[in-house]
Design a protein around this motif. Structure first.
Motif, PDB file in Angstrom:
ATOM      1  N   SER A 201      43.735  33.135  50.845  1.00 51.60           N
ATOM      2  CA  SER A 201      43.092  33.471  49.580  1.00 51.60           C
ATOM      3  C   SER A 201      42.411  32.219  49.040  1.00 51.60           C
TER       4      SER A 201
ATOM      5  N   GLY B 121      39.699  26.726  44.967  1.00 54.77           N
ATOM      6  CA  GLY B 121      40.615  27.482  44.116  1.00 54.77           C
ATOM      7  C   GLY B 121      41.429  26.566  43.220  1.00 54.77           C
TER       8      GLY B 121
ATOM      9  N   TYR C 207      42.887  37.860  44.911  1.00 56.54           N
ATOM     10  CA  TYR C 207      42.379  36.555  45.335  1.00 56.54           C
ATOM     11  C   TYR C 207      42.137  36.483  46.836  1.00 56.54           C
TER      12      TYR C 207
ATOM     13  N   PHE D 265      35.467  36.578  46.717  1.00 57.66           N
ATOM     14  CA  PHE D 265      35.755  35.160  46.493  1.00 57.66           C
ATOM     15  C   PHE D 265      35.676  34.373  47.797  1.00 57.66           C
TER      16      PHE D 265
ATOM     17  N   LYS E  42      33.819  29.620  44.188  1.00 58.06           N
ATOM     18  CA  LYS E  42      34.386  28.840  43.085  1.00 58.06           C
ATOM     19  C   LYS E  42      33.806  29.308  41.757  1.00 58.06           C
TER      20      LYS E  42
ATOM     21  N   LEU F 214      35.077  32.907  41.013  1.00 60.71           N
ATOM     22  CA  LEU F 214      36.487  32.884  40.622  1.00 60.71           C
ATOM     23  C   LEU F 214      36.654  32.370  39.202  1.00 60.71           C
TER      24      LEU F 214
END
Length: 83
Positions: A13, A20, A57, A63, A70, A73
């Motif tokens: 993820s 993340g 995620y 994503f 980035k 998200l």
């Protein structure tokens, strides 16, 4: 959970990636700017965590683990936390 580890070292993820992590740190900063008196504990951040708990995620199409992902998200998490 959406962030299980596959044992191979490959992120499953976006939350397991550098981008993340950068988003999480940016959001932490945003939260602290808006609420500087927050208790720095799990309980203090739980209301914010609950707002982003059910985002998928692991959806690499939504994503991608790249700069584009980035930005997406950050926008999704920010809107969930602060709206």
């Amino acid at each position: 959970m959406y962030w299980e580890y596959d044992g191979m070292g490959k992120p499953q993820s976006i939350l397991q990636s550098t981008v993340g992590f950068e988003v999480l740190m940016h959001l932490l900063s945003d939260i602290l700017k808006q609420n500087p008196m927050i208790e720095f504990s799990v309980e203090g951040f739980l209301p914010y965590i609950k707002k982003v708990k059910y985002i998928n995620y692991a959806d690499m199409e939504t994503f991608p683990i790249a700069t584009k992902g980035k930005g997406i998200l950050y926008k999704v998490m920010y809107e969930n936390i602060f709206s």
